[in-house]
Scaffold this motif. Structure first.
Motif, PDB file in Angstrom:
ATOM      1  N   UNK A 234       0.835  -1.195   0.000  1.00  0.00           N
ATOM      2  CA  UNK A 234       0.000   0.000   0.000  1.00  0.00           C
ATOM      3  C   UNK A 234       0.873   1.249   0.000  1.00  0.00           C
ATOM      4  N   UNK A 235       0.281   2.375  -0.395  1.00  0.00           N
ATOM      5  CA  UNK A 235       1.026   3.633  -0.448  1.00  0.00           C
ATOM      6  C   UNK A 235       1.533   4.052   0.934  1.00  0.00           C
ATOM      7  N   UNK A 236       0.724   3.840   1.973  1.00  0.00           N
ATOM      8  CA  UNK A 236       1.121   4.267   3.314  1.00  0.00           C
ATOM      9  C   UNK A 236       2.301   3.437   3.830  1.00  0.00           C
ATOM     10  N   UNK A 237       2.280   2.129   3.557  1.00  0.00           N
ATOM     11  CA  UNK A 237       3.399   1.272   3.976  1.00  0.00           C
ATOM     12  C   UNK A 237       4.640   1.607   3.171  1.00  0.00           C
ATOM     13  N   UNK A 238       4.475   1.845   1.873  1.00  0.00           N
ATOM     14  CA  UNK A 238       5.613   2.257   1.038  1.00  0.00           C
ATOM     15  C   UNK A 238       6.206   3.567   1.552  1.00  0.00           C
ATOM     16  N   UNK A 239       5.317   4.493   1.927  1.00  0.00           N
ATOM     17  CA  UNK A 239       5.787   5.790   2.421  1.00  0.00           C
ATOM     18  C   UNK A 239       6.582   5.614   3.711  1.00  0.00           C
ATOM     19  N   UNK A 240       6.045   4.856   4.686  1.00  0.00           N
ATOM     20  CA  UNK A 240       6.735   4.660   5.962  1.00  0.00           C
ATOM     21  C   UNK A 240       8.071   3.959   5.737  1.00  0.00           C
ATOM     22  N   UNK A 241       8.085   2.992   4.842  1.00  0.00           N
ATOM     23  CA  UNK A 241       9.289   2.229   4.521  1.00  0.00           C
ATOM     24  C   UNK A 241      10.382   3.149   3.988  1.00  0.00           C
ATOM     25  N   UNK A 242      10.031   4.040   3.056  1.00  0.00           N
ATOM     26  CA  UNK A 242      11.027   4.949   2.483  1.00  0.00           C
ATOM     27  C   UNK A 242      11.324   6.142   3.388  1.00  0.00           C
ATOM     28  N   UNK A 243      10.299   6.604   4.118  1.00  0.00           N
ATOM     29  CA  UNK A 243      10.498   7.728   5.037  1.00  0.00           C
ATOM     30  C   UNK A 243      11.484   7.363   6.139  1.00  0.00           C
ATOM     31  N   UNK A 244      11.541   6.071   6.471  1.00  0.00           N
ATOM     32  CA  UNK A 244      12.506   5.624   7.484  1.00  0.00           C
ATOM     33  C   UNK A 244      13.941   5.927   7.048  1.00  0.00           C
ATOM     34  N   UNK A 245      14.194   5.909   5.733  1.00  0.00           N
ATOM     35  CA  UNK A 245      15.520   6.305   5.219  1.00  0.00           C
ATOM     36  C   UNK A 245      15.834   7.754   5.591  1.00  0.00           C
ATOM     37  N   UNK A 246      14.852   8.618   5.360  1.00  0.00           N
ATOM     38  CA  UNK A 246      15.064  10.043   5.592  1.00  0.00           C
ATOM     39  C   UNK A 246      15.271  10.322   7.079  1.00  0.00           C
ATOM     40  N   UNK A 247      14.509   9.601   7.927  1.00  0.00           N
ATOM     41  CA  UNK A 247      14.659   9.765   9.374  1.00  0.00           C
ATOM     42  C   UNK A 247      16.041   9.300   9.813  1.00  0.00           C
ATOM     43  N   UNK A 248      16.439   8.124   9.355  1.00  0.00           N
ATOM     44  CA  UNK A 248      17.699   7.538   9.796  1.00  0.00           C
ATOM     45  C   UNK A 248      18.929   8.107   9.131  1.00  0.00           C
ATOM     46  N   UNK A 249      18.747   8.740   7.962  1.00  0.00           N
ATOM     47  CA  UNK A 249      19.903   9.252   7.227  1.00  0.00           C
ATOM     48  C   UNK A 249      20.742  10.222   8.018  1.00  0.00           C
ATOM     49  N   UNK A 250      20.095  11.218   8.591  1.00  0.00           N
ATOM     50  CA  UNK A 250      20.811  12.190   9.408  1.00  0.00           C
ATOM     51  C   UNK A 250      20.872  11.754  10.873  1.00  0.00           C
ATOM     52  N   UNK A 251      19.893  10.958  11.287  1.00  0.00           N
ATOM     53  CA  UNK A 251      19.892  10.451  12.660  1.00  0.00           C
ATOM     54  C   UNK A 251      18.761  11.036  13.476  1.00  0.00           C
ATOM     55  N   UNK A 252      18.017  10.164  14.141  1.00  0.00           N
ATOM     56  CA  UNK A 252      16.880  10.620  14.925  1.00  0.00           C
ATOM     57  C   UNK A 252      17.332  11.424  16.145  1.00  0.00           C
ATOM     58  N   UNK A 253      18.494  11.100  16.705  1.00  0.00           N
ATOM     59  CA  UNK A 253      18.991  11.858  17.859  1.00  0.00           C
ATOM     60  C   UNK A 253      19.450  13.253  17.450  1.00  0.00           C
ATOM     61  N   UNK A 254      20.044  13.365  16.244  1.00  0.00           N
ATOM     62  CA  UNK A 254      20.428  14.682  15.730  1.00  0.00           C
ATOM     63  C   UNK A 254      19.184  15.533  15.534  1.00  0.00           C
ATOM     64  N   UNK A 255      18.093  14.898  15.065  1.00  0.00           N
ATOM     65  CA  UNK A 255      16.822  15.587  14.907  1.00  0.00           C
ATOM     66  C   UNK A 255      16.317  16.090  16.260  1.00  0.00           C
TER      67      UNK A 255
END
Length: 483
Positions: free
Chosen positions: A123-144
């Protein structure tokens, strides 16, 4: 150990993840995928409750020493992954929880390895969460987190050092919070520009957003079975350029923004990074020219694949597993090497290669000329002995973990090439490897035990080994404070 501060920070991270899950819920509403809303609401509620319980009382002692930072980073990534996997399992789109954890850890660590055989049915929502996890983890959730709230005073730099990739991390400006903000503004700017460019050159908006998450986060999750192969040449070139930009030390962009152009162009790691890239592209282009329709087609595929593997993104336009042996050796080499320190890329980092080579030269020189004084330098400055030692320890641990992991997953009975590149892919946060786990394959055939081993490898690779090891060290949990 300041346990209260550890708990408070992890609670804040859980609250952030709960808020971030609102976005895939919005996507579910937009695409009328109402059956996937509850699978997100349940972990959101759990995260909100546990996050509030842990962070509701601010501890009097807000000091975070080095060992607290390692524990905070390790536990935060584990907690975020365990809860982040729940939407996959609850929606039944990835029924196995082990597979779900593998997939989300692959997302957060920007690895891009997958157990899915047909991503297009999601589904689009699962695809979005799956790819959005890249953006969250790329820079780091703690840095955020550091960018949003003041945390632990001046000691918050320890958290950034523990989570950010590379042998050393320095402040761009005096305050750590401001440094985190600058990094995220650069990150956000690159993200917006790529989305606009991909959309302008013919990629659908939803695809543009998700592929941008995968590019700037150097993750590699896509929405098509053929990765980027089905999109036009212009989109492939745009992704190539932004993969290389995302693998560049973000300090380079900061220098550009403040108009310190000389400092930017004299960054030694960045110059090595692009020199290795263009050298690899040149050799591979020559070797595969007879496989494609003309020089420029071969150049496009070579430029894309080298950028994808070197930045540890993992996208593909063709099946490079069919390329000549020498090109695959180059690919495996840059798998291990990776991108720059201070970027969203994985691998051992170009800066570590430079330090190791220069240190080896100095040691050989001392053997020949015992009275000579040799100093390892980067960017005209002497590299501290502690950084050199840490670099050598990291390389040793990387090799040891790789060997042990290859041995452990070999009990599944698959070929050496698949096992070797699967582990290197996980430990360097790349995604695809060769043979069974190549660009046209996936990790679904591995047993649950092997998937757990590879999941730990992905976490160790993203956190650069030390935080996870520190988490397991008994001395780290004693009451005596280690400054």
């Amino acid at each position: 150990m300041n346990r209260k501060m550890v708990g408070t920070t992890i609670g804040q991270v859980m609250l952030i993840e709960a808020i971030l899950m609102v976005l895939p819920v919005i996507v579910a509403v937009i695409y009328k995928e109402y059956t996937t809303i509850v699978p997100f609401l349940i972990p959101m509620a759990l995260l909100a409750v546990f996050g509030w319980l842990l962070s509701r009382k601010s501890p009097e002692n807000k000091t975070i020493y080095a060992r607290e930072s390692f524990v905070i980073v390790s536990l935060s990534w584990i907690v975020v992954s365990l809860f982040g996997a729940l939407p996959f399992t609850l929606s039944r789109e990835i029924p196995s929880y082990v597979d779900s954890v593998f997939e989300i850890v692959s997302g957060f660590t920007t690895t891009g390895a997958s157990i899915l055989t047909n991503v297009e049915v999601l589904s689009h929502s699962i695809l979005f969460w799956r790819s959005f996890s890249h953006w969250i983890g790329g820079m780091g959730v703690l840095v955020f987190l550091l960018a949003l709230i003041p945390n632990a005073g001046n000691r918050s730099m320890n958290i950034m050092k523990a989570e950010s990739p590379g042998p050393s991390v320095s402040k761009l400006v005096p305050k750590t919070k401001d440094t985190a903000k600058i990094l995220y503004l650069i990150y956000l700017g690159i993200t917006v520009i790529e989305i606009v460019l991909l959309f302008m050159f013919g990629m659908p908006l939803f695809d543009s957003i998700l592929h941008t998450f995968g590019t700037v986060g150097t993750g590699g999750f896509g929405v098509k079975a053929d990765s980027i192969g089905g999109y036009n040449a212009a989109c492939q070139w745009i992704i190539t350029i932004f993969m290389m930009l995302s693998g560049t030390n973000f300090t380079f962009f900061y220098y550009i923004l403040i108009k310190s152009y000389f400092k930017a162009i004299t960054m030694e790691e960045v110059r090595w990074y692009y020199a290795i890239y263009f050298g690899a592209v040149a050799v591979i282009t020559v070797k595969i020219m007879n496989m494609y329709d003309g020089f420029f087609t071969a150049l496009r595929h070579a430029a894309f694949q080298v950028a994808s593997i070197m930045t540890t993104t993992g996208y593909a336009t063709v099946n490079y597993d069919l390329w000549p042996s020498v090109t695959k050796m180059i690919i495996v080499s840059i798998m291990i090497l990776g991108a720059c320190a201070g970027s969203t890329g994985g691998g051992i980092k170009v800066s570590r290669l430079i330090i190791a080579l220069k240190n080896s030269y100095c040691e050989l020189k001392k053997m020949l000329f015992p009275r000579s004084v040799s100093v390892v330098k980067m960017d005209g400055k002497s590299v501290e002995d502690s950084v050199i030692k840490t670099t050598l320890v990291f390389l040793t641990l990387y090799a040891f973990i790789a060997i042990v992991s290859i041995f452990l997953i070999s009990f599944d009975g698959f070929d050496v090439t698949s096992n070797f590149t699967a582990v290197i892919s996980a430990l360097s946060n790349i995604g695809p490897g060769l043979s069974m786990v190549g660009p046209s394959g996936n990790f679904s055939a591995y047993s649950n035990f092997s998937k757990i081993v590879l999941t730990l490898d992905m976490l160790a690779g993203r956190l650069e080994i030390f935080p996870l090891l520190m988490l397991m060290a008994p001395a780290n949990w004693r009451k005596a404070k280690i400054k």
